[in-house]
Scaffold this motif. Structure first.
Motif, short mmCIF file in Angstrom:
data_model
loop_
_atom_site.label_atom_id
_atom_site.label_comp_id
_atom_site.label_asym_id
_atom_site.label_seq_id
_atom_site.Cartn_x
_atom_site.Cartn_y
_atom_site.Cartn_z
N PRO A 159 0.77 -1.24 0.00
CA PRO A 159 0.00 0.00 0.00
C PRO A 159 0.81 1.29 0.00
O PRO A 159 0.26 2.35 -0.26
CB PRO A 159 -0.79 -0.11 1.31
N GLY B 191 1.15 -0.81 -7.17
CA GLY B 191 0.72 -0.59 -5.79
C GLY B 191 -0.23 -1.69 -5.35
O GLY B 191 -0.97 -2.25 -6.16
N GLY B 192 -0.19 -2.02 -4.07
CA GLY B 192 -1.12 -3.01 -3.52
C GLY B 192 -0.89 -4.38 -4.13
O GLY B 192 0.25 -4.85 -4.24
N ASP B 193 -1.98 -5.01 -4.52
CA ASP B 193 -1.90 -6.30 -5.22
C ASP B 193 -2.20 -6.05 -6.69
O ASP B 193 -3.12 -5.29 -7.02
CB ASP B 193 -2.94 -7.27 -4.62
N VAL C 209 -5.94 -6.54 -7.81
CA VAL C 209 -7.06 -5.83 -7.17
C VAL C 209 -7.11 -4.43 -7.78
O VAL C 209 -6.33 -3.55 -7.41
CB VAL C 209 -6.88 -5.77 -5.64
N PHE C 210 -7.99 -4.25 -8.72
CA PHE C 210 -8.13 -2.97 -9.43
C PHE C 210 -6.78 -2.44 -9.92
O PHE C 210 -6.54 -1.23 -9.90
CB PHE C 210 -8.83 -1.92 -8.55
N THR D 4 -2.83 -5.80 -0.33
CA THR D 4 -3.76 -4.83 -0.94
C THR D 4 -4.16 -3.73 0.03
O THR D 4 -4.34 -3.96 1.23
CB THR D 4 -5.02 -5.54 -1.49
N SER D 5 -4.33 -2.54 -0.52
CA SER D 5 -4.75 -1.40 0.30
C SER D 5 -6.16 -1.62 0.85
O SER D 5 -6.51 -1.06 1.88
CB SER D 5 -4.74 -0.11 -0.53
N MET E 282 -10.89 3.99 -4.58
CA MET E 282 -11.10 4.93 -5.69
C MET E 282 -12.47 5.61 -5.59
O MET E 282 -13.11 5.88 -6.60
CB MET E 282 -10.97 4.21 -7.04
N GLU F 215 -3.75 7.94 2.23
CA GLU F 215 -2.29 7.68 2.28
C GLU F 215 -1.93 6.69 3.38
O GLU F 215 -0.93 6.86 4.09
CB GLU F 215 -1.50 8.98 2.51
N GLY F 216 -2.75 5.65 3.52
CA GLY F 216 -2.55 4.68 4.59
C GLY F 216 -1.18 4.03 4.55
O GLY F 216 -0.62 3.79 3.49
N PRO G 265 -5.00 9.30 -2.64
CA PRO G 265 -5.61 7.98 -2.55
C PRO G 265 -6.22 7.74 -1.16
O PRO G 265 -5.57 7.99 -0.15
CB PRO G 265 -4.42 7.04 -2.76
N ALA G 266 -7.43 7.27 -1.16
CA ALA G 266 -8.09 6.97 0.10
C ALA G 266 -8.98 5.75 -0.05
O ALA G 266 -9.47 5.44 -1.15
CB ALA G 266 -8.93 8.17 0.56
N VAL G 267 -9.17 5.08 1.07
CA VAL G 267 -10.07 3.93 1.16
C VAL G 267 -11.07 4.25 2.25
O VAL G 267 -10.69 4.83 3.27
CB VAL G 267 -9.27 2.66 1.56
C1 LIG Z 1 -6.01 1.77 -9.01
S1 LIG Z 1 -6.40 1.31 -7.37
C2 LIG Z 1 -5.13 0.14 -7.09
C3 LIG Z 1 -5.36 -0.73 -5.87
C4 LIG Z 1 -4.19 -1.65 -5.57
N1 LIG Z 1 -3.97 -2.58 -6.65
C5 LIG Z 1 -4.34 -2.39 -4.25
O1 LIG Z 1 -4.48 -3.62 -4.25
O2 LIG Z 1 -4.29 -1.72 -3.22
C6 LIG Z 1 -5.90 2.73 -6.49
C7 LIG Z 1 -6.71 2.99 -5.23
O3 LIG Z 1 -6.25 2.16 -4.16
C8 LIG Z 1 -6.42 2.85 -2.94
N2 LIG Z 1 -5.11 3.01 -2.30
C9 LIG Z 1 -3.95 2.49 -2.71
N3 LIG Z 1 -2.96 2.78 -1.85
C10 LIG Z 1 -3.52 3.51 -0.85
C11 LIG Z 1 -3.04 4.11 0.36
N4 LIG Z 1 -1.76 3.99 0.74
N5 LIG Z 1 -3.92 4.76 1.14
C12 LIG Z 1 -5.20 4.87 0.80
N6 LIG Z 1 -5.72 4.34 -0.32
C13 LIG Z 1 -4.91 3.66 -1.14
C14 LIG Z 1 -7.06 4.19 -3.25
O4 LIG Z 1 -8.46 4.04 -3.17
C15 LIG Z 1 -6.63 4.39 -4.69
O5 LIG Z 1 -7.47 5.29 -5.36
#
Ligand SMILES: C[S@@+](CC[C@H](N)C(=O)[O-])C[C@H]1O[C@@H](n2cnc3c(N)ncnc32)[C@H](O)[C@@H]1O
Length: 238
Positions: free
Chosen positions: A13, A89-91, A94-95, A119-120, A171, A199-200, A227-229
């Protein structure tokens, strides 16, 4: 000439040490690395001086490298015999459009190894103290993209309002007011707890907690941007 498999790596993340050991090792071995804007800072993980690093980020509503161009570069470098790593970023699945890259490489005769990432959707709420499941509280969580407004995408928001578990939206900053209104309109109680995290796992992490009814205003007041969740469900009260 040897054609090496491309390595598709989930970087986690944001915190540099949340990439897997396997992912970090693959970055060390790579000659060319294609990066995104989310995920770990590459230079914290490997010495980039002897590597070619290419930024293929797609910034939300901003500067963007087309997916077709990224696909093309991956194939071009791989067929030139370079050891290519694709850091996301993340996995990657996953999107992350990761499987499109796997399909494109495969169609061009290049093998692809996939290294999963944290994943985030799960780790970002956790970084703010919110578990997406908790015994006796919720037995389900749904991860959903909020990048288009309710009614315009593939998500059945009114069905989600009835599932009864945690709803994790990625997103979803731009459409938070429409998303929360759709959930409430479909019967989700207005006082359902909700937490948003920006920005977790990084030094810039910021979060706010309220209810599904107040979430949009809470996020504006707390200046939570992408970026936020956000997580909607009883777990946000814990
Ligand atoms: C295109 S998606 C990719 C997700 C990624 N593949 C995952 O598994 O985390 C991007 C979104 O992930 C979320 N995201 C990713 N990193 C983040 C973080 N550090 N803090 C908050 N939201 C995050 C946000 O919602 C961002 O708009």
């Amino acid at each position: 000439m040897t054609i090496h498999p491309v390595t598709l790596i989930g970087g986690g993340p944001g915190a540099w040490d949340l990439i897997t050991l396997r992912g970090a090792r693959a970055l060390e071995e790579a000659e060319v690395i294609l990066t995104d804007h989310l995920g770990p800072e590459l230079s914290r993980i490997v010495d980039v001086r002897d590597k070619e690093v290419i930024d293929v980020a797609k910034l939300p509503y901003g500067r963007s490298v087309a997916q077709e161009e990224t696909n093309r570069l991956l194939v071009e470098y791989a067929l030139a015999g370079r050891k290519v790593a694709r850091l996301k970023g993340g996995d990657p699945f996953v999107f992350g459009r990761g499987f499109e890259e796997v399909q494109h490489l495969t169609a061009h005769g290049v093998a692809c190894e996939v290294i999963p990432g944290v994943t985030s959707a799960v780790s970002v709420p956790a970084a703010a103290g919110v578990p997406v499941t908790h015994r006796g509280v919720t037995h389900a969580f749904t991860v959903v993209s909020g990048h288009v407004a309710p009614g315009e995408g593939l998500v059945d928001w009114s069905a989600l309002a009835r599932v009864g578990g945690s709803i994790v939206v990625v997103m979803g900053v731009r459409h938070v007011a429409a998303i929360t209104a759709a959930l409430i309109g479909a019967g989700l109680p207005r006082d359902t707890p909700a937490t948003a995290v920006m920005e977790g796992t990084t030094l810039a992490q910021r979060s706010v907690t309220g209810s599904v009814e107040t979430l949009a205003a809470d996020m504006t007041r707390a200046e939570i941007s992408s970026p936020a969740v956000y997580v909607i469900g009883e777990v946000a009260r814990l």
